[in-house]
Design a protein around this motif. Sequence first.
Motif, PDB file in Angstrom:
ATOM      1  N   SER A 254       0.813  -1.210   0.000  1.00 39.00           N
ATOM      2  CA  SER A 254       0.000   0.000   0.000  1.00 39.00           C
ATOM      3  C   SER A 254       0.852   1.268   0.000  1.00 39.00           C
ATOM      4  O   SER A 254       0.340   2.361  -0.140  1.00 39.00           O
ATOM      5  CB  SER A 254      -0.952  -0.002   1.194  1.00 39.00           C
ATOM      6  OG  SER A 254      -0.222   0.192   2.381  1.00 39.00           O
TER       7      SER A 254
ATOM      8  N   LEU B 154       2.250   7.672   1.914  1.00 39.32           N
ATOM      9  CA  LEU B 154       0.855   7.491   2.299  1.00 39.32           C
ATOM     10  C   LEU B 154      -0.121   8.034   1.248  1.00 39.32           C
ATOM     11  O   LEU B 154      -1.303   8.216   1.521  1.00 39.32           O
ATOM     12  CB  LEU B 154       0.597   8.157   3.654  1.00 39.32           C
ATOM     13  CG  LEU B 154       1.355   7.524   4.832  1.00 39.32           C
ATOM     14  CD1 LEU B 154       1.119   8.311   6.115  1.00 39.32           C
ATOM     15  CD2 LEU B 154       0.970   6.064   5.036  1.00 39.32           C
TER      16      LEU B 154
ATOM     17  N   ASN C 135      -1.514   6.706  -1.278  1.00 43.03           N
ATOM     18  CA  ASN C 135      -2.661   5.842  -1.546  1.00 43.03           C
ATOM     19  C   ASN C 135      -3.742   6.026  -0.496  1.00 43.03           C
ATOM     20  O   ASN C 135      -4.937   5.990  -0.802  1.00 43.03           O
ATOM     21  CB  ASN C 135      -2.229   4.369  -1.580  1.00 43.03           C
ATOM     22  CG  ASN C 135      -1.449   4.053  -2.845  1.00 43.03           C
ATOM     23  OD1 ASN C 135      -1.676   4.664  -3.889  1.00 43.03           O
ATOM     24  ND2 ASN C 135      -0.527   3.105  -2.756  1.00 43.03           N
ATOM     25  N   TYR C 136      -3.316   6.235   0.756  1.00 43.65           N
ATOM     26  CA  TYR C 136      -4.286   6.409   1.828  1.00 43.65           C
ATOM     27  C   TYR C 136      -5.019   7.739   1.662  1.00 43.65           C
ATOM     28  O   TYR C 136      -6.228   7.826   1.847  1.00 43.65           O
ATOM     29  CB  TYR C 136      -3.601   6.324   3.188  1.00 43.65           C
ATOM     30  CG  TYR C 136      -3.153   4.912   3.498  1.00 43.65           C
ATOM     31  CD1 TYR C 136      -4.019   4.021   4.127  1.00 43.65           C
ATOM     32  CD2 TYR C 136      -1.893   4.462   3.124  1.00 43.65           C
ATOM     33  CE1 TYR C 136      -3.635   2.722   4.387  1.00 43.65           C
ATOM     34  CE2 TYR C 136      -1.501   3.166   3.374  1.00 43.65           C
ATOM     35  CZ  TYR C 136      -2.368   2.294   4.010  1.00 43.65           C
ATOM     36  OH  TYR C 136      -1.990   1.006   4.253  1.00 43.65           O
TER      37      TYR C 136
ATOM     38  N   THR D 151      -4.500  -0.928  -0.249  1.00 49.25           N
ATOM     39  CA  THR D 151      -4.850   0.186   0.633  1.00 49.25           C
ATOM     40  C   THR D 151      -6.312   0.120   1.042  1.00 49.25           C
ATOM     41  O   THR D 151      -6.656   0.243   2.222  1.00 49.25           O
ATOM     42  CB  THR D 151      -4.576   1.522  -0.084  1.00 49.25           C
ATOM     43  OG1 THR D 151      -3.276   1.466  -0.684  1.00 49.25           O
ATOM     44  CG2 THR D 151      -4.662   2.680   0.881  1.00 49.25           C
TER      45      THR D 151
ATOM     46  N   ILE E 137      -7.769  -0.420   4.872  1.00 51.10           N
ATOM     47  CA  ILE E 137      -8.689   0.527   5.510  1.00 51.10           C
ATOM     48  C   ILE E 137      -9.959  -0.183   5.953  1.00 51.10           C
ATOM     49  O   ILE E 137     -10.419  -0.034   7.092  1.00 51.10           O
ATOM     50  CB  ILE E 137      -9.019   1.683   4.542  1.00 51.10           C
ATOM     51  CG1 ILE E 137      -7.782   2.551   4.338  1.00 51.10           C
ATOM     52  CG2 ILE E 137     -10.183   2.521   5.075  1.00 51.10           C
ATOM     53  CD1 ILE E 137      -7.949   3.632   3.308  1.00 51.10           C
TER      54      ILE E 137
END
Lengths: 454, 274
Positions: free
Chosen positions: B19, B34, B36-37, B248, B252
């Motif tokens: 991710s 981060l 992708n988050y 990702t 989540i």
Amino acid sequence: MTTRHHRRAMATGAAVVGLALTLAACSGDAETTPESTGNGGEGAETNDALDAALERGGDLTYWTWTPSAEAQVEAFMDAYPNVNVEVVDTGGAADNNLDLQNAISAGSGVPDVVQVEYQALPQFVLPGALLDLSEYGFGEYESLYTPSTWGAVSFSEGIWGLPQDSGPMALFYNKRVFDEYGIEVPATWDEFVEAGRTLRESGDDVWITNDYGGDAGFGTSMMWQAGGLPFQIDGENVTIDLQDEGTTRWAETWNPLIEEDLLADIPGWSDEWFTALSDGTIASLPIGAWMPGVLESSAPGGAGDWAVAPMPTYDGEPATAENGGSSQAVTAQSEDPELAAAFLRWLNASDESVEVFLASGGFPATVADLESEEFQAYESEYFGGQRINEVLVDATNSVLPGWQYLPWQAYANSIYPDTVGQAYLSGADLNEGLLNWQDQNIQYGSDQGFTVNP
Amino acid sequence: MVVFALTFIAPLVYSVYLSLFRDQLVGGNVFVGLDNYAQAFADEKLLEGALRVGAFLAVQVPIMLVLALIAALAIDSKRLAGSSLFRIGLFLPYAVPGVVAVLMWGFIYSERLGLAGDVNDTVGFDLMTPLSGDWILFAIGNIVTWEFMGYNMLIFYSALRAVSHDVYEAAAIDGAGQFRIIWNIKLPALRGALVIATIFSIIGSFQLFNEPNILKSLVPTLITTFYTPNMYAYNLSFVGQQVNYAATVAIIMGVITAVIAYVVQLRGTRGGAR
């Protein structure tokens, strides 16, 4: 079931006609002459090398979902007993692509020879997953195939497979239903829409055709037939314009069908679909030339009712598009590329093999078979004795040039129902759906590192 | 422990690792931190899918568990003739492979070939339209309830069987009626089983995939590729070749599921201690 998957794949697939033509035109002037002489000599040498590979023998794995694959491979192994080919039935294009993608990423379990739809070729060629067959002198087979199918396998300065079949679109219609409701075979799309209204006004459960907005293969073929060129690919530069003249021409024609609820919301390849084709609920289908085999095997109740005519046109000029079709390719990870190429050469360029393929009801990509008198004179019992191949071969010759598919067509097709399909749900303007599809493709292409121009 | 590390920790760590990268068709694999988050938290498709399974959870899970509870109590009451047949009958759908079950229901729902169509023909108007925009989520809920009610019933039933008969006898001697026994003895005894079943159902709801994914072939435009977060991750990964972003999304959703399950467990056990 196999047939169903196979046809499904071909329905969602289609060919990349003009790409090669354009490329040939671009690279023509400087290189053609030296290359072709070079190829001639090399071709002879590599042919020897391929023949030697067949003599030497070895093991190959072949992934396919073609119904006649087993029979073809048996005939091959009879002719070349030193070669052992293991056929793996991948069940259909979607699973085939998925498995192939995974095997390539994993770097193991990759087949030597694999069936790839024309529309999926670019997405495997781009990352270098397929072998360029021009190094084995396959360029000399160009004349064996129709321009549109050859165009679909040769682009980006390479030859990436040999065509197995083709699917120029024609209008299949239920003559019994047309007669019953007093409908003439539509020569133009306006007449087609009018016929759709006539059928609905009768109040019966009978529709001019089915379209649920879920089949991107159908949608893109229809854009193609209208003269649309929404996707232009030049290496890493991609242009997406789903509002070009041809594409909007299709959308404007199709909009009334959606707004007035004239299309049966029956998804293709479902049990409901085959029932509706059998009993006349669906009165016509603009679809690829491989359809007769599907009708015969899956809609037996329609025997004697169906007939085939050229596609309706926009301006009276004959025009059609490819709808589906596959090639076979050699993977770059094959451990014995020479043997794999030799098998492929036999599979799609030899009479013995193509004969087996034709016997199973396939529609060929080979010019000799398309033009053969026997093929054209065939009178289909299912079609009430009509010489259907005459119409379908004619269609082969009026496929519009220049069409290209996206290098991520499989993904683009998967989100087609999410975008264009939503217009069908709400009875809204197709153009909105097309723009939404365009936006999402631009986003995806950019995320994947392409330079995308709207 | 080694097995645990290999089958649980390793995939988890690998997903987290994935991710943090982005593998492009053009340009290859790059570390993106981060990003992708950040993209996922602003992703309307993911949000739509997550809200949908949330709504599904809020409606379907209580209905299923209450039905399972009633069935378990009925069988346990010993007043039911042929209770073992009843028990196996309710449990049987769980033994039907999920794919087969959905195909079967898809056929029943069909307005042209199936039961829904026959009913509509009989009453003369479109009474049942399970495969339409308004009803499709209920149609999926119905399939899931049919599939898993028996399973949950069995969990409850086995918890009830663990209650000693002495307790019932004592209650009867004290003059407690059947409903009193249910309320004061059986339901408290079921608390642990209820918490477990609820947690399983929450996890199952967030992982909703099979049912909508198979029904999609019947209603390709109604059920989008991002209908549930799992379908979204699947399409991203296997069709869109966006493995990193799919990882990702999976992480989540995994975290959200774990948090909700944990809260349920905490509340369930704390209530028990009180």
